[in-house]
Design a protein around this motif. Structure first.
Motif, PDB file in Angstrom:
ATOM      1  N   ALA A  40     -11.869   2.296   3.163  1.00 10.89           N
ATOM      2  CA  ALA A  40     -11.671   3.075   4.406  1.00 10.89           C
ATOM      3  C   ALA A  40     -11.822   4.736   3.622  1.00 10.89           C
ATOM      4  O   ALA A  40     -12.143   5.552   3.928  1.00 10.89           O
ATOM      5  CB  ALA A  40     -10.438   3.410   5.103  1.00 10.89           C
ATOM      6  N   GLU A  41     -11.255   4.069   2.678  1.00  6.84           N
ATOM      7  CA  GLU A  41     -11.358   5.853   1.459  1.00  6.84           C
ATOM      8  C   GLU A  41     -12.649   6.482   0.789  1.00  6.84           C
ATOM      9  O   GLU A  41     -12.526   7.601   0.527  1.00  6.84           O
ATOM     10  CB  GLU A  41     -10.128   6.142   0.646  1.00  6.84           C
ATOM     11  N   ARG A  71       0.812  -0.379   0.454  1.00  8.47           N
ATOM     12  CA  ARG A  71       0.027   0.593  -0.256  1.00  8.47           C
ATOM     13  C   ARG A  71       1.179   0.769  -0.016  1.00  8.47           C
ATOM     14  O   ARG A  71       0.764   2.292  -0.995  1.00  8.47           O
ATOM     15  CB  ARG A  71      -0.744   0.337   1.281  1.00  8.47           C
ATOM     16  N   ARG A 112       2.232   7.192   4.249  1.00  9.83           N
ATOM     17  CA  ARG A 112       1.867   6.442   5.036  1.00  9.83           C
ATOM     18  C   ARG A 112       2.482   5.176   5.366  1.00  9.83           C
ATOM     19  O   ARG A 112       2.799   4.921   3.548  1.00  9.83           O
ATOM     20  CB  ARG A 112       0.110   6.387   4.082  1.00  9.83           C
ATOM     21  N   ARG A 120      -4.134   3.172   4.779  1.00  9.18           N
ATOM     22  CA  ARG A 120      -6.340   3.055   4.341  1.00  9.18           C
ATOM     23  C   ARG A 120      -6.280   2.268   3.704  1.00  9.18           C
ATOM     24  O   ARG A 120      -6.035   2.012   2.816  1.00  9.18           O
ATOM     25  CB  ARG A 120      -6.993   4.196   3.897  1.00  9.18           C
ATOM     26  N   SER A 121      -7.344   1.487   4.102  1.00  8.79           N
ATOM     27  CA  SER A 121      -7.941  -0.114   3.244  1.00  8.79           C
ATOM     28  C   SER A 121      -8.893   1.354   2.235  1.00  8.79           C
ATOM     29  O   SER A 121      -9.352   2.617   2.019  1.00  8.79           O
ATOM     30  CB  SER A 121      -8.861  -0.419   3.506  1.00  8.79           C
ATOM     31  N   ARG A 122      -8.575   0.490   0.962  1.00 11.12           N
ATOM     32  CA  ARG A 122      -9.434   1.058  -0.313  1.00 11.12           C
ATOM     33  C   ARG A 122     -10.482   1.485   0.203  1.00 11.12           C
ATOM     34  O   ARG A 122     -11.803   2.511   0.274  1.00 11.12           O
ATOM     35  CB  ARG A 122      -9.887   0.525  -0.935  1.00 11.12           C
ATOM     36  N   ASP A 179      -0.567   5.172  -1.591  1.00 12.68           N
ATOM     37  CA  ASP A 179      -0.383   6.184  -0.992  1.00 12.68           C
ATOM     38  C   ASP A 179       1.104   6.028  -0.581  1.00 12.68           C
ATOM     39  O   ASP A 179       1.102   5.448   1.184  1.00 12.68           O
ATOM     40  CB  ASP A 179      -1.398   6.442   0.241  1.00 12.68           C
ATOM     41  N   TYR A 194       0.401   3.155  13.065  1.00 16.99           N
ATOM     42  CA  TYR A 194      -0.949   3.393  14.032  1.00 16.99           C
ATOM     43  C   TYR A 194      -0.752   3.900  15.201  1.00 16.99           C
ATOM     44  O   TYR A 194      -1.947   5.188  15.232  1.00 16.99           O
ATOM     45  CB  TYR A 194      -1.396   1.884  14.450  1.00 16.99           C
TER      46      TYR A 194
END
Length: 194
Positions: free
Chosen positions: A192-193, A162, A170, A188-190, A167, A181
């Protein structure tokens, strides 16, 4: 890839090279520490050195490797240090730090440990720090060139991929993703976006 053949040559390294350099150093440092300190004290200092490495890994990756100057020598230096890895993430010879960088940097950190902790404690702390660095290098190579089989290995690989392909602002903790964390930079997972 580089205009200079020398620069290209010293920036490429087989992934087994860190093992040949750092395993003997870790063993010698730990052994010398055990000759001077009790076993529990040595273990605690090794654990402290490892923990300090994980923070160093996170902050080096976040602040140094991802500091991107606009142009000139700074931009070129950034590309040499880390940008080349993001441009060519599957080049197996550019996944571990070359000794031309890792050895002087390790020596610099050890000198710092020596002056802050003293010679006796620096040995064990350095052993833990170098073991953490070696674990990071091997983890980084593994997640790029193998398919992890364990649940944890798959998660570490997912988080790092990821960072590369979703991104790159991150996911700075490669072998220690928990710091992302703690510091609010977890990928972020897709889902969550959206």
């Amino acid at each position: 890839m580089f205009e200079s053949k020398l620069l290209d040559k010293v920036s490429r390294v087989h992934p087994s090279v860190p093992l040949f350099i750092f395993v003997p150093a870790i063993v010698v440092f730990a052994w010398a520490s055990l000759a001077r300190l009790a076993v529990p004290e040595t273990i605690a200092l090794i654990a402290g050195g490892y923990l300090f490495w994980t923070l160093t890994e996170y902050w080096l990756h976040r602040l140094v490797f991802h500091f991107e100057p606009e142009g000139g020598l700074g931009a070129r230096l950034h590309w040499i240090i880390h940008g080349v890895h993001h441009d060519h993430p599957n080049d197996p010879m550019r996944l571990v730090m070359p000794p031309s960088v890792s050895v002087p940097l390790s020596a610099l950190f050890y000198v710092g440990f020596y002056f802050v902790l003293g010679d006796t404690y620096a040995l064990a702390f350095g052993a833990g720090f170098f073991a953490g660095y070696l674990f990071y290098d091997m983890t980084h190579y593994h997640v790029h060139h193998h398919k992890p089989r364990t649940r944890m290995g798959k998660r570490v690989r997912e988080l790092h991929m990821r960072h590369h392909f979703q991104d790159d602002t991150r996911g700075f903790g490669v072998s220690a993703p928990w710091w992302d964390y703690v510091f609010g930079t977890a990928p972020r997972s897709r889902r969550a976006e959206h």
